[in-house]
Design a protein around this motif. Structure first.
Motif, short mmCIF file in Angstrom:
data_model
loop_
_atom_site.label_atom_id
_atom_site.label_comp_id
_atom_site.label_asym_id
_atom_site.label_seq_id
_atom_site.Cartn_x
_atom_site.Cartn_y
_atom_site.Cartn_z
N ASP A 264 -14.81 16.56 12.46
CA ASP A 264 -14.09 15.36 11.99
C ASP A 264 -14.20 15.22 10.49
N ASP A 265 -13.10 14.76 9.87
CA ASP A 265 -13.12 14.49 8.44
C ASP A 265 -14.02 13.29 8.17
N ASN A 266 -14.80 13.41 7.12
CA ASN A 266 -15.71 12.31 6.76
C ASN A 266 -15.11 11.55 5.58
N CYS A 267 -14.34 10.50 5.88
CA CYS A 267 -13.71 9.73 4.82
C CYS A 267 -13.57 8.28 5.27
N TRP A 268 -13.42 7.41 4.30
CA TRP A 268 -13.26 5.99 4.58
C TRP A 268 -11.93 5.74 5.26
N HIS A 269 -11.91 4.68 6.05
CA HIS A 269 -10.69 4.29 6.75
C HIS A 269 -9.64 3.83 5.73
N LEU A 270 -8.46 4.44 5.80
CA LEU A 270 -7.35 4.06 4.94
C LEU A 270 -6.09 4.05 5.79
N ASP A 271 -5.41 2.94 5.82
CA ASP A 271 -4.21 2.81 6.65
C ASP A 271 -3.03 3.46 5.92
N GLU A 272 -2.74 4.70 6.30
CA GLU A 272 -1.70 5.47 5.60
C GLU A 272 -0.33 4.82 5.73
N ASP A 273 -0.02 4.32 6.91
CA ASP A 273 1.29 3.71 7.12
C ASP A 273 1.50 2.52 6.19
N GLN A 274 0.43 1.75 6.01
CA GLN A 274 0.55 0.58 5.13
C GLN A 274 0.67 0.99 3.67
N VAL A 275 -0.01 2.06 3.28
CA VAL A 275 0.13 2.56 1.90
C VAL A 275 1.59 2.96 1.66
N ARG A 276 2.14 3.73 2.60
CA ARG A 276 3.54 4.17 2.45
C ARG A 276 4.48 2.96 2.40
N GLU A 277 4.27 2.02 3.31
CA GLU A 277 5.16 0.88 3.41
C GLU A 277 5.14 0.02 2.16
N GLN A 278 3.93 -0.21 1.64
CA GLN A 278 3.84 -1.07 0.46
C GLN A 278 4.41 -0.40 -0.78
N VAL A 279 4.16 0.89 -0.95
CA VAL A 279 4.73 1.60 -2.11
C VAL A 279 6.25 1.59 -2.01
N LYS A 280 6.76 1.85 -0.81
CA LYS A 280 8.21 1.83 -0.61
C LYS A 280 8.80 0.47 -0.93
N GLN A 281 8.09 -0.57 -0.50
CA GLN A 281 8.56 -1.94 -0.76
C GLN A 281 8.55 -2.25 -2.25
N PHE A 282 7.48 -1.87 -2.94
CA PHE A 282 7.39 -2.14 -4.38
C PHE A 282 8.48 -1.40 -5.14
N LEU A 283 8.75 -0.15 -4.74
CA LEU A 283 9.79 0.63 -5.42
C LEU A 283 11.17 0.04 -5.17
N SER A 284 11.39 -0.48 -3.97
CA SER A 284 12.70 -1.03 -3.64
C SER A 284 13.02 -2.28 -4.45
N GLN A 285 11.97 -2.93 -4.96
CA GLN A 285 12.19 -4.13 -5.77
C GLN A 285 12.61 -3.80 -7.20
N GLY A 286 12.59 -2.51 -7.54
CA GLY A 286 13.13 -2.06 -8.83
C GLY A 286 12.44 -2.62 -10.04
N GLY A 287 11.15 -2.88 -9.97
CA GLY A 287 10.42 -3.37 -11.13
C GLY A 287 10.42 -4.87 -11.27
N TYR A 288 11.06 -5.58 -10.31
CA TYR A 288 11.10 -7.04 -10.38
C TYR A 288 9.97 -7.64 -9.55
N TYR A 289 9.79 -8.93 -9.73
CA TYR A 289 8.82 -9.70 -8.94
C TYR A 289 7.40 -9.12 -9.02
N GLY A 290 7.06 -8.54 -10.15
CA GLY A 290 5.70 -8.05 -10.32
C GLY A 290 5.41 -6.76 -9.59
N SER A 291 6.46 -6.07 -9.09
CA SER A 291 6.20 -4.84 -8.34
C SER A 291 5.58 -3.76 -9.22
#
Length: 1094
Positions: A264-291
């Motif tokens: 087993d990989d020995n690493c801290w728990h990181l929710d990959e789906d949420q990382v992808r989702e949030q980055v995608k959401q920030f990029l979709s805002q095009g630099g507005y709203y503090g993204s």
């Protein structure tokens, strides 16, 4: 170096393992002795006793080994040993919990999950905490609020080797980071381990039970959770009872509390789906709203993970990069040929820089680096991948993507023995007997050098610092600076031998094609930050904290004079980098990055409080930059396309001024040059109305930032002018530098205005020396813009007169006498002379009579000269200015008369004629009006022409003067005016009153009304009747039914005019008959004519 943490293999092996379910074949036999109790942990007494050998060993094993490896390695593991390994396997550092529970590693915001978790813990909201093997569970109660009732959440945490590997919370949190409830339970375990019930993995407990106990356990478990586990329990029972089932083919059974398996990989728990989702959401805002801010926070989180040597840093960066590459705007920008915004561009730059740090990890495995290299090349080869220099794709060099630096960094290694010695010891020096002669490894003082491409060497420093090896980074930074010093000294030696030849040529081809300021790897910023972090004794604070850092001097080991500190090194390397002569790069973004990076470094330098040591460093480096020849941007000879030093010199000037004014002015004056304009723009005005993009003639590629650079040049000059107030010699020197080097009239005008404002404070008498400088600059602006279009020209002229007025009488006389080199004739008469002769100016200067006469004489001379040069626009102003001097007035009048036949229009002449009448010269007014009439031509259909009022006025003037004047102007009217309604209006006015009512002295008037059947009105009447006839035929040619009524009214007015003649009724009747005959086809119209006129 300290050993790094075990790293996570690169993408695509990114999936997190579920809670461990490795098969437990058998439990380890229980060893002798009572062992620690359930709640064993750290002693709670104030004075801790030394850790036992068991605890020391268990801590090391718990951090490094999977528990399965321990079971395989040792045949018997005593229960006390198992307990201590399980106990020490939970994370021990709260910083790691903080890192995974908020963007900000430092902060006091109550909304952060970490802060909320602490609050829940401290208010006693955590209960029922139980640790079973490598599994921690408990309940966390959210207190009731005004809008929400109290809620209790069940929390479960799995962990392995001091890392949390999975989390579950009843709150349903969907975020990159752990919720406050997970934080509260984790901190409870870290802070209160003695209050946590500790059990060995559940398989251990089950092993101790007999068949009846096991059956009872299962049945009670099913009874307690029958709605949830009964279907699963029945399914498992069926499979176990089936001899051929898959479950019976596996030896042993899984245990979620037994820890991770070896694979087993020995690493801290990181929710990959949420990382992808949030980055995608920030990029979709095009630099507005503090993204953009949020994405920068994610980059900061990656750096924080790297610093903690957490393998999730590279893993999270991979996830972020995948979403950046999937941004649909990339293909859109490429198709449309448009560039991304600056903020977006900066995010890509940071992404590329982070990958350089990742691949330069000193302790990463070769297979990890190979995986990263493969992925980086794959991204970089995509068409949509952004280029290193923005949208600019140079034809002279191969295509470089934002990942090219990281790809190149994959070829670097850390095995060099000299490099290893540099970063591993502060005391690494060459033996004293080896210090004679040249050496590539050590300087003459025996200190180590690192000869490498400077940005690459600094990338190593940044990588060391980013991965938590701050001491090693500092040692390498010092070695790089010692190398730069030695190179600088050698360059100065080379220049001394070439100085005479270079000065004769006045220009050099020697420069650095790849500058350190604005470089994608930011080498100077990296070195400065590495050195200053060491001497900033305040704790790390959030970026929102406005307070500047507080630095202290920390001595550098091995420095030759013993007075050198890391802070002086930081200042020195920043000055060396900023002062490096370098070619302006190609492309808008690369040029903009140079300017932005320069301003960022200056901002950091301004945070330093200059003490004696720093001032000494500043002076020494400033002198070296001045004497370094073509290797310095402040040298005596520089390349034509060298990046200007204005921003840097402004900082040097302000910093040096209180300590060494001569050196400060020498640096600033040297930096005033802008050779790219001097060598191609000529001496004319190269003002740029738009400071975004300026085009330099005969130059490719363009300097997109030229407007910004010129404004920085202007700011440097303004700073010097302000500082030199009251010092005539320095002001004169600065003035000469401005006149020589600044080529934009708008900027020189701004400098003039600044100098004027400084020289005329509200509460103190004016500084006459600085006022004269402002006037000199204003005069230069006038000369530069005299023959060019400038929308601020009128403002500039008015300002110059105001400035000259403040200087005094002699300045006003001077600009009046030399007006032709400064102003157009119109400006000179309508603005300059008029303002100078105004009552306000006389009062402002408190002039006596001779002075007023001198000023008036100059103004009259100017007026006559302007009238001669441009009579059309200046004649009236000249007459006005010369009113009080008979000879000058007569001269001006004669100029008008001479120009009337050639260069002047009827409107100008009418205006002057009206002025003459107003001033009491009716005969002169009549003469000018007559001349105006000769230039006029009023067609039959121009019954709304702007000159009609002037024609009526001229005829009224002639009529008032007498019969002779009326007789003289009527032929001119008849010749120039062909509009029937205008002629009839004139005729009517002339018959209403007797001529000659103006009462000209020496004339006799009969007082009788004039007859229309005698000259001169007979001629006017005939012309009017003829105009009506011609106009009627013209209108009937293209008449529509909707204009019939208007036409009938027109014929009615014509009849009134016809009837003024003796046989007018006969003429009109014949005229109507002719119309009926000629236009009999227009039946409806002719019927209307018959109804009205018979």
């Amino acid at each position: 170096m300290a050993e790094g943490r075990r790293e996570q293999p690169p993408h695509p092996l990114l999936s997190l393992p579920p809670a461990s379910k490795r098969p437990c074949l058998r439990p380890a036999p229980r060893g002798p002795g009572p062992g620690p109790g359930h709640g064993s942990g750290l002693p709670s007494s104030r004075y801790r006793s030394p850790e036992s050998l068991l605890d020391c060993a268990a801590k090391a094993v718990a951090e490094k080994w999977a528990f399965e490896r321990v079971e395989e390695r040792f045949e018997r593991i005593p229960e006390p040993v198992q307990r201590r390994i399980v106990y020490w396997s939970f994370p021990r550092n709260e910083k790691e919990i903080c890192m995974y529970s908020s963007f900000q590693s430092v902060g006091t915001g109550d909304g952060l999950p970490f802060r909320r978790g602490i609050r829940l813990l401290e208010t006693g909201c955590v209960e029922n905490v139980l640790q079973v093997g490598f599994h921690l569970s408990g309940t966390v109660t959210e207190p009731a609020t005004s809008s929400e009732p109290e809620v209790t959440h069940k929390v479960a945490i799995s962990f392995d080797r001091c890392k949390i590997t999975s989390v579950t919370c009843g709150c349903g949190n969907r975020d990159i980071f752990y919720c406050a409830h997970v934080v509260a339970l984790s901190l409870y375990r870290i802070r209160k381990p003695e209050q946590v019930k500790l059990r060995l993995p559940i398989s251990e407990t089950l092993f101790q039970m007999n068949r009846d106990q096991l059956q009872k356990l299962v049945q009670y478990l099913i009874t307690a959770h029958h709605t949830e586990v009964l279907p699963t329990a029945q399914k498992l029972a069926d499979e176990i009872l089936s001899s051929n089932s898959e479950i019976n083919q596996v030896h042993g059974a899984p245990d979620p509390t037994a820890g991770a398996s070896i694979d087993d990989d020995n690493c801290w728990h990181l929710d990959e789906d949420q990382v992808r989702e949030q980055v995608k959401q920030f990029l979709s805002q095009g630099g507005y709203y503090g993204s953009g801010k949020q994405l920068n926070s994610m980059f900061a989180k990656v750096r924080e993970m790297l610093r903690m040597r957490d393998s999730n840093g590279a893993r999270m960066l991979t996830l972020i990069t995948e979403q950046f590459m999937a941004d649909p705007r990339l293909s859109l920008w490429r198709q449309q040929g448009t560039g991304m915004t600056d903020k977006c561009r900066q995010l890509w730059d940071e992404l590329g820089a982070l990958w350089v740090c990742v691949v330069l990890n000193p302790h990463c495995k070769s297979e990890e680096k190979s995986g990263w290299l493969k992925q980086l090349k794959k991204w970089g080869d995509l068409d949509v991948c952004p280029l290193e220099d923005g949208n600019y794709d140079s034809l002279s060099r191969p295509r470089r993507s934002v990942f090219s630096r990281a790809v190149e960094a994959c070829d670097l290694h850390w095995q060099d023995s000299h490099l290893q010695r540099i970063i591993s010891s502060d005391h690494y020096m060459s033996p004293s007997y080896q210090r004679e002669g040249e050496s590539l490894l050590f300087n003459p003082q025996g200190l180590p050098l690192w000869l490498d491409h400077v940005p690459t060497a600094c990338a190593r420093v940044d990588a060391l610092r980013s991965h938590g090896y701050s001491r090693e980074a500092l040692r390498l930074a010092v070695a790089i600076i010692n190398t730069l010093r030695l190179q600088q000294q050698r360059q100065m030696d080379i220049y001394k031998h070439q100085k005479k030849e270079l000065l004769q040529r006045g220009v050099t081809s020697t420069t650095n094609l790849e500058g350190w300021v604005g470089h994608p790897l930011d080498p100077i910023g990296c070195l400065f930050t590495t050195l200053t972090e060491t001497v900033n004794f305040l704790p790390r604070r959030p970026h929102s904290d406005p307070r500047p850092p507080v630095y202290h001097h920390v001595p550098v080991w091995g420095s030759p004079d013993g007075g050198e500190s890391y802070l002086t090194l930081a200042l020195e390397v920043a000055l060396m980098g900023m002062g490096q002569q370098r070619i302006m790069p190609e492309g808008l973004y690369a040029q903009d990055k140079v300017c932005r990076n320069e301003e960022q470094i200056v901002a950091k330098l301004q945070e330093l409080e200059l003490d004696e040591l720093l001032v000494q460093t500043l002076r020494k480096q400033a002198i070296q930059l001045l004497e370094a020849g073509p290797f310095s941007g402040l040298g005596e000879v520089i390349h034509r396309e060298s990046v200007p030093m204005h921003t840097f010199a402004k900082y040097l000037f302000s910093a040096l001024l209180p300590h060494d004014a001569d050196l400060a002015y020498k640096v600033a004056l040297r930096a005033m040059r802008l050779p790219v304009l001097e060598s191609s723009g000529g001496s004319g005005d190269v003002g740029h109305p738009h400071h975004g993009i300026s085009i330099v003639p005969s130059r490719y590629p363009r300097w997109f930032t030229l407007g910004h650079l010129e404004s920085q040049q202007c700011e440097l000059a303004s700073t010097m002018l302000t500082a030199a107030k009251g010092d005539m010699l320095r002001l004169r020197t600065v003035l000469e530098a401005i006149q020589k080097n600044i080529h934009s009239s708008s900027l020189i005008f701004k400098l003039a205005q600044d100098a004027f404002k400084i020289a005329t404070p509200a509460d103190n008498p004016p500084d006459i020396t600085l006022l004269n400088v402002a006037l000199e600059l204003g005069l230069q602006v006038m000369r530069m813009t005299l023959s060019t279009l400038n929308w601020r020209r009128r403002e500039m002229v008015r300002w110059l007169v105001t400035c000259a007025t403040e200087v005094g009488l002699r300045a006003l006389v001077s600009i009046l006498q030399s007006w032709y080199t400064l102003f157009t004739p119109t400006e000179a008469t309508s603005i300059v002379a008029a303002t100078v002769m105004s009552h306000n100016t006389i009062l402002r200067l408190s002039l006596d009579y001779p002075q007023r006469e001198e000023l008036a004489s100059c103004a009259r001379t100017l007026a006559l000269q302007c009238a001669m040069k441009d009579p059309q626009n200046c004649a009236l102003s000249a007459l006005t200015l010369c009113e009080k001097d008979h000879i000058a007035f007569e001269t001006a009048y004669q100029i008008v008369i001479d120009a009337a036949s050639t260069g002047m229009t009827y409107s100008q002449l009418f205006t002057i004629a009206r002025y003459m009448e107003h001033r009491g010269y009716p005969l002169r007014s009549f003469k000018l009006a007559s001349l105006a009439m000769t230039h006029l031509n009023l067609a039959y259909n121009q019954d709304t022409h702007s000159a009609i009022n002037d024609v009526l006025w001229a005829c009224a003037l002639s009529h008032s003067l007498g019969k002779n004047e009326l007789a003289a102007i009527i032929p001119l009217v008849v010749k120039s005016v062909h509009c029937a309604t205008v002629l009839s209006d004139i005729l009517r006015r002339c018959t209403m009153t007797a001529p000659g009512l103006a009462g000209i002295p020496g004339r006799r008037n009969s007082g009788k009304l004039m007859s229309t059947d005698k000259a001169p009105l007979r001629q006017l009447l005939d012309a009017t009747i003829s105009a009506y006839i011609n106009t009627t035929h013209s209108r009937l040619t293209h008449i529509s039914p909707r204009h019939y009524g208007e036409f009938i009214e027109f014929l009615s007015k014509a009849r009134e005019t016809f009837l003024l003649a003796l046989d007018g009724h006969i003429q009109f009747a014949q005229f109507i008959d002719n119309l009926k005959q000629i236009y009999k086809g227009k039946k409806k119209l002719m019927m209307l004519v018959r109804e009205r006129f018979g």
